[in-house]
Design a protein around this motif. Structure first.
Motif, PDB file in Angstrom:
ATOM      1  N   GLU A  80       0.796  -1.263   0.170  1.00 26.93           N
ATOM      2  CA  GLU A  80       0.113   0.091   0.036  1.00 26.93           C
ATOM      3  C   GLU A  80       0.781   1.201  -0.228  1.00 26.93           C
ATOM      4  OE1 GLU A  80      -2.494  -0.441   3.157  1.00 26.93           O
ATOM      5  OE2 GLU A  80      -3.687  -2.095   2.597  1.00 26.93           O
ATOM      6  N   ALA A  81       0.679   2.447  -0.622  1.00 22.17           N
ATOM      7  CA  ALA A  81       1.186   3.421  -0.792  1.00 22.17           C
ATOM      8  C   ALA A  81       0.161   4.512  -0.610  1.00 22.17           C
ATOM      9  CB  ALA A  81       2.048   3.586  -2.100  1.00 22.17           C
ATOM     10  N   LYS A  82       0.808   5.849  -0.028  1.00 21.57           N
ATOM     11  CA  LYS A  82       0.085   7.001   0.192  1.00 21.57           C
ATOM     12  C   LYS A  82       0.816   8.072  -0.654  1.00 21.57           C
ATOM     13  CE  LYS A  82      -1.421  10.171   3.547  1.00 21.57           C
ATOM     14  NZ  LYS A  82      -1.272  10.565   5.113  1.00 21.57           N
ATOM     15  N   TYR A  83       0.039   8.725  -1.537  1.00 18.28           N
ATOM     16  CA  TYR A  83       0.518   9.915  -2.345  1.00 18.28           C
ATOM     17  C   TYR A  83      -0.477  11.238  -2.294  1.00 18.28           C
ATOM     18  CZ  TYR A  83       2.393   5.909  -5.252  1.00 18.28           C
ATOM     19  OH  TYR A  83       2.701   4.729  -5.677  1.00 18.28           O
ATOM     20  N   GLU A  84       0.610  12.204  -1.802  1.00 25.48           N
ATOM     21  CA  GLU A  84      -0.163  13.526  -1.795  1.00 25.48           C
ATOM     22  C   GLU A  84      -0.538  14.163  -3.135  1.00 25.48           C
ATOM     23  OE1 GLU A  84      -0.965  14.994   1.068  1.00 25.48           O
ATOM     24  OE2 GLU A  84      -0.102  13.449   2.262  1.00 25.48           O
ATOM     25  N   THR A  85      -1.732  14.536  -3.175  1.00 27.09           N
ATOM     26  CA  THR A  85      -2.010  15.232  -4.538  1.00 27.09           C
ATOM     27  C   THR A  85      -2.822  16.706  -4.369  1.00 27.09           C
ATOM     28  OG1 THR A  85      -4.526  14.266  -4.748  1.00 27.09           O
ATOM     29  CG2 THR A  85      -2.629  12.944  -5.250  1.00 27.09           C
ATOM     30  N   GLU A  86      -3.267  17.242  -5.580  1.00 31.09           N
ATOM     31  CA  GLU A  86      -3.757  18.483  -5.319  1.00 31.09           C
ATOM     32  C   GLU A  86      -5.313  18.312  -4.835  1.00 31.09           C
ATOM     33  OE1 GLU A  86      -3.591  20.467  -9.005  1.00 31.09           O
ATOM     34  OE2 GLU A  86      -1.674  20.727  -9.200  1.00 31.09           O
ATOM     35  N   LYS A  87      -5.799  16.925  -4.853  1.00 34.70           N
ATOM     36  CA  LYS A  87      -6.979  16.927  -4.252  1.00 34.70           C
ATOM     37  C   LYS A  87      -6.993  16.175  -2.937  1.00 34.70           C
ATOM     38  CE  LYS A  87      -9.040  16.103  -8.903  1.00 34.70           C
ATOM     39  NZ  LYS A  87      -9.846  14.972  -9.792  1.00 34.70           N
ATOM     40  N   GLY A  88      -5.601  16.064  -2.311  1.00 34.12           N
ATOM     41  CA  GLY A  88      -5.730  15.792  -1.162  1.00 34.12           C
ATOM     42  C   GLY A  88      -4.809  14.132  -1.183  1.00 34.12           C
ATOM     43  N   PRO A  89      -4.937  13.489   0.114  1.00 37.60           N
ATOM     44  CA  PRO A  89      -4.034  12.327  -0.012  1.00 37.60           C
ATOM     45  C   PRO A  89      -4.658  11.326  -0.854  1.00 37.60           C
ATOM     46  CG  PRO A  89      -4.919  12.620   2.077  1.00 37.60           C
ATOM     47  CD  PRO A  89      -5.361  14.016   1.381  1.00 37.60           C
ATOM     48  N   GLN A  90      -4.064  10.391  -1.301  1.00 36.70           N
ATOM     49  CA  GLN A  90      -4.556   9.421  -2.075  1.00 36.70           C
ATOM     50  C   GLN A  90      -3.835   7.966  -1.671  1.00 36.70           C
ATOM     51  OE1 GLN A  90      -3.815   8.693  -6.384  1.00 36.70           O
ATOM     52  NE2 GLN A  90      -5.897   7.727  -6.738  1.00 36.70           N
ATOM     53  N   TRP A  91      -4.666   6.944  -1.581  1.00 36.39           N
ATOM     54  CA  TRP A  91      -4.178   5.915  -1.023  1.00 36.39           C
ATOM     55  C   TRP A  91      -4.259   4.695  -2.035  1.00 36.39           C
ATOM     56  CZ3 TRP A  91      -0.950   4.099   3.482  1.00 36.39           C
ATOM     57  CH2 TRP A  91      -0.789   5.141   4.406  1.00 36.39           C
ATOM     58  N   LEU A  92      -3.077   4.024  -2.343  1.00 37.25           N
ATOM     59  CA  LEU A  92      -3.298   2.903  -3.195  1.00 37.25           C
ATOM     60  C   LEU A  92      -2.903   1.558  -2.924  1.00 37.25           C
ATOM     61  CD1 LEU A  92      -1.975   4.556  -6.733  1.00 37.25           C
ATOM     62  CD2 LEU A  92      -4.445   4.459  -5.917  1.00 37.25           C
ATOM     63  N   ARG A  93      -3.526   0.484  -3.166  1.00 39.07           N
ATOM     64  CA  ARG A  93      -3.059  -0.810  -3.079  1.00 39.07           C
ATOM     65  C   ARG A  93      -2.533  -1.450  -4.290  1.00 39.07           C
ATOM     66  NH1 ARG A  93      -7.230  -3.567  -1.079  1.00 39.07           N
ATOM     67  NH2 ARG A  93      -6.336  -3.365   1.165  1.00 39.07           N
ATOM     68  N   MET A  94      -1.061  -1.682  -4.282  1.00 40.21           N
ATOM     69  CA  MET A  94      -0.596  -1.950  -5.758  1.00 40.21           C
ATOM     70  C   MET A  94       0.070  -3.521  -5.772  1.00 40.21           C
ATOM     71  SD  MET A  94      -0.001   1.366  -6.534  1.00 40.21           S
ATOM     72  CE  MET A  94       1.376   1.524  -7.711  1.00 40.21           C
ATOM     73  N   SER A  95      -0.552  -4.251  -6.755  1.00 47.13           N
ATOM     74  CA  SER A  95      -0.228  -5.446  -7.045  1.00 47.13           C
ATOM     75  C   SER A  95       0.627  -5.785  -8.200  1.00 47.13           C
ATOM     76  CB  SER A  95      -1.726  -6.276  -6.924  1.00 47.13           C
ATOM     77  OG  SER A  95      -1.362  -7.798  -7.159  1.00 47.13           O
ATOM     78  N   HIS A  96       1.627  -6.247  -8.119  1.00 42.48           N
ATOM     79  CA  HIS A  96       2.616  -6.517  -9.149  1.00 42.48           C
ATOM     80  C   HIS A  96       2.843  -8.002  -9.428  1.00 42.48           C
ATOM     81  CE1 HIS A  96       3.816  -2.543  -7.611  1.00 42.48           C
ATOM     82  NE2 HIS A  96       4.543  -2.270  -8.541  1.00 42.48           N
ATOM     83  N   SER A  97       2.593  -8.321 -10.538  1.00 43.26           N
ATOM     84  CA  SER A  97       3.024  -9.788 -11.187  1.00 43.26           C
ATOM     85  C   SER A  97       3.703  -9.670 -12.296  1.00 43.26           C
ATOM     86  CB  SER A  97       1.538 -10.543 -11.379  1.00 43.26           C
ATOM     87  OG  SER A  97       0.520 -10.387 -10.256  1.00 43.26           O
ATOM     88  N   HIS A  98       4.610 -10.772 -12.692  1.00 44.81           N
ATOM     89  CA  HIS A  98       5.372 -10.998 -13.582  1.00 44.81           C
ATOM     90  C   HIS A  98       4.600 -11.461 -14.800  1.00 44.81           C
ATOM     91  CE1 HIS A  98       5.895 -14.766 -11.609  1.00 44.81           C
ATOM     92  NE2 HIS A  98       5.737 -15.266 -12.673  1.00 44.81           N
ATOM     93  N   VAL A  99       5.244 -11.127 -16.134  1.00 42.15           N
ATOM     94  CA  VAL A  99       4.547 -11.528 -17.369  1.00 42.15           C
ATOM     95  C   VAL A  99       5.579 -12.409 -18.167  1.00 42.15           C
ATOM     96  CG1 VAL A  99       3.446 -10.849 -19.533  1.00 42.15           C
ATOM     97  CG2 VAL A  99       3.301  -9.432 -17.544  1.00 42.15           C
ATOM     98  N   ARG A 100       5.208 -13.728 -18.550  1.00 41.53           N
ATOM     99  CA  ARG A 100       5.949 -14.603 -19.120  1.00 41.53           C
ATOM    100  C   ARG A 100       5.717 -14.749 -20.500  1.00 41.53           C
ATOM    101  NH1 ARG A 100       9.123 -17.883 -15.798  1.00 41.53           N
ATOM    102  NH2 ARG A 100       8.493 -17.557 -13.498  1.00 41.53           N
ATOM    103  N   GLU A 101       6.826 -14.785 -21.390  1.00 39.98           N
ATOM    104  CA  GLU A 101       6.579 -15.148 -22.877  1.00 39.98           C
ATOM    105  C   GLU A 101       6.502 -16.628 -23.062  1.00 39.98           C
ATOM    106  OE1 GLU A 101       9.376 -14.047 -26.300  1.00 39.98           O
ATOM    107  OE2 GLU A 101       8.240 -12.217 -25.973  1.00 39.98           O
ATOM    108  N   ASP A 102       5.571 -17.253 -23.742  1.00 45.46           N
ATOM    109  CA  ASP A 102       5.592 -18.776 -24.106  1.00 45.46           C
ATOM    110  C   ASP A 102       5.695 -19.271 -22.789  1.00 45.46           C
ATOM    111  OD1 ASP A 102       5.328 -18.106 -26.618  1.00 45.46           O
ATOM    112  OD2 ASP A 102       7.559 -17.820 -26.870  1.00 45.46           O
ATOM    113  N   GLY A 103       5.282 -18.884 -21.657  1.00 42.84           N
ATOM    114  CA  GLY A 103       5.283 -19.420 -20.141  1.00 42.84           C
ATOM    115  C   GLY A 103       6.752 -19.819 -19.891  1.00 42.84           C
ATOM    116  N   ASN A 104       7.510 -19.018 -20.320  1.00 38.29           N
ATOM    117  CA  ASN A 104       9.023 -19.332 -19.874  1.00 38.29           C
ATOM    118  C   ASN A 104       9.605 -18.194 -19.287  1.00 38.29           C
ATOM    119  OD1 ASN A 104      11.422 -20.637 -19.443  1.00 38.29           O
ATOM    120  ND2 ASN A 104      11.954 -20.911 -21.498  1.00 38.29           N
ATOM    121  N   ASN A 105      10.275 -17.410 -20.271  1.00 40.93           N
ATOM    122  CA  ASN A 105      11.030 -16.341 -19.863  1.00 40.93           C
ATOM    123  C   ASN A 105      10.156 -14.766 -19.589  1.00 40.93           C
ATOM    124  OD1 ASN A 105      13.634 -17.374 -20.701  1.00 40.93           O
ATOM    125  ND2 ASN A 105      13.385 -16.627 -22.750  1.00 40.93           N
ATOM    126  N   ILE A 106      10.802 -14.534 -18.220  1.00 39.77           N
ATOM    127  CA  ILE A 106       9.807 -13.235 -17.713  1.00 39.77           C
ATOM    128  C   ILE A 106      10.200 -12.002 -18.604  1.00 39.77           C
ATOM    129  CG2 ILE A 106       9.632 -11.657 -15.693  1.00 39.77           C
ATOM    130  CD1 ILE A 106      10.034 -13.966 -13.956  1.00 39.77           C
TER     131      ILE A 106
END
Length: 202
Positions: A80-106
């Motif tokens: 989770e990350a908090k960012y300060e914006t012109e509209k006020g604070p914004q909280w995001l939940r960030m989910s990162h996943s890898h992408v594989r080509e042909d099910g092999n190399n990332i």
């Protein structure tokens, strides 16, 4: 071409941000919520083909680089990350996943961002209210405690701790079971009273 437009339409129909980058962190795919969010947080125009680190706040650039390095090694990263914006604070939940080509190399990474600002603001309001209640109760000499339906002590002031200690000889802590501080001959009536309170009949 039509299939690409269909995919983009589907991506834009969700409220969650979604984008994909290659191993050089170049943005390859991005939906409208992700683009709008990046533009709001940085004040920059964001398009596919730009380098990701050029369109995220500088203070989180190194963290982002480290997270993608972990993803490219095969990890799933979520935070989770908090960012300060012109509209006020914004909280995001960030989910990162890898992408594989042909099910092999990332070959890249896919990121889903969920706006959890309302949840975080509500949590802050609850914490502030809790702090105010505790400050108020700490200044009174009257005993006070709050319990859950399972009879766990949620909150108790110092006066309440002293009263229960004086009557039972046991030190009292939050999350303890209140029933262990109630005399045996009064437990049944105490339980019945709590049940009536929970049903709103008292």
């Amino acid at each position: 071409k039509e299939s690409e437009e269909l995919i983009q339409t589907l991506l834009n129909s969700t409220n969650e941000g979604f984008f994909m980058v290659d191993r050089a962190l170049t943005i390859r795919v991005m939906n409208k919520p992700a683009r709008d969010g990046m533009e709001m947080r940085t004040g920059k125009k964001v398009t596919v083909g730009m380098h990701l680190l050029s369109v995220i706040p500088e203070q989180v650039a190194q963290q982002a680089r480290n997270n993608f390095e972990r993803v490219f090694q095969g990890e799933h990263v979520e935070y989770e990350a908090k960012y300060e914006t012109e509209k006020g604070p914004q909280w995001l939940r960030m989910s990162h996943s890898h992408v594989r080509e042909d099910g092999n190399n990332i070959t890249g990474a896919a990121v889903v961002t969920s706006d959890i600002t309302s949840i975080k603001l509500n949590e802050e309001r609850v914490r502030e209210a809790d702090q105010k209640i505790r400050a108020m109760l700490s200044s009174t000499e009257e005993g006070f405690y709050m319990i859950s339906p399972a009879f766990d002590i949620i909150m108790i002031n110092e006066a309440g701790k002293k009263i229960l200690y004086d009557t039972t000889g046991k030190p009292v802590r939050e999350n303890d079971q209140i029933l262990q501080y109630v005399q045996n001959d009064r437990k049944e009536k105490f339980i019945q009273l709590v049940e009536k309170v929970l049903k709103g009949t008292v």
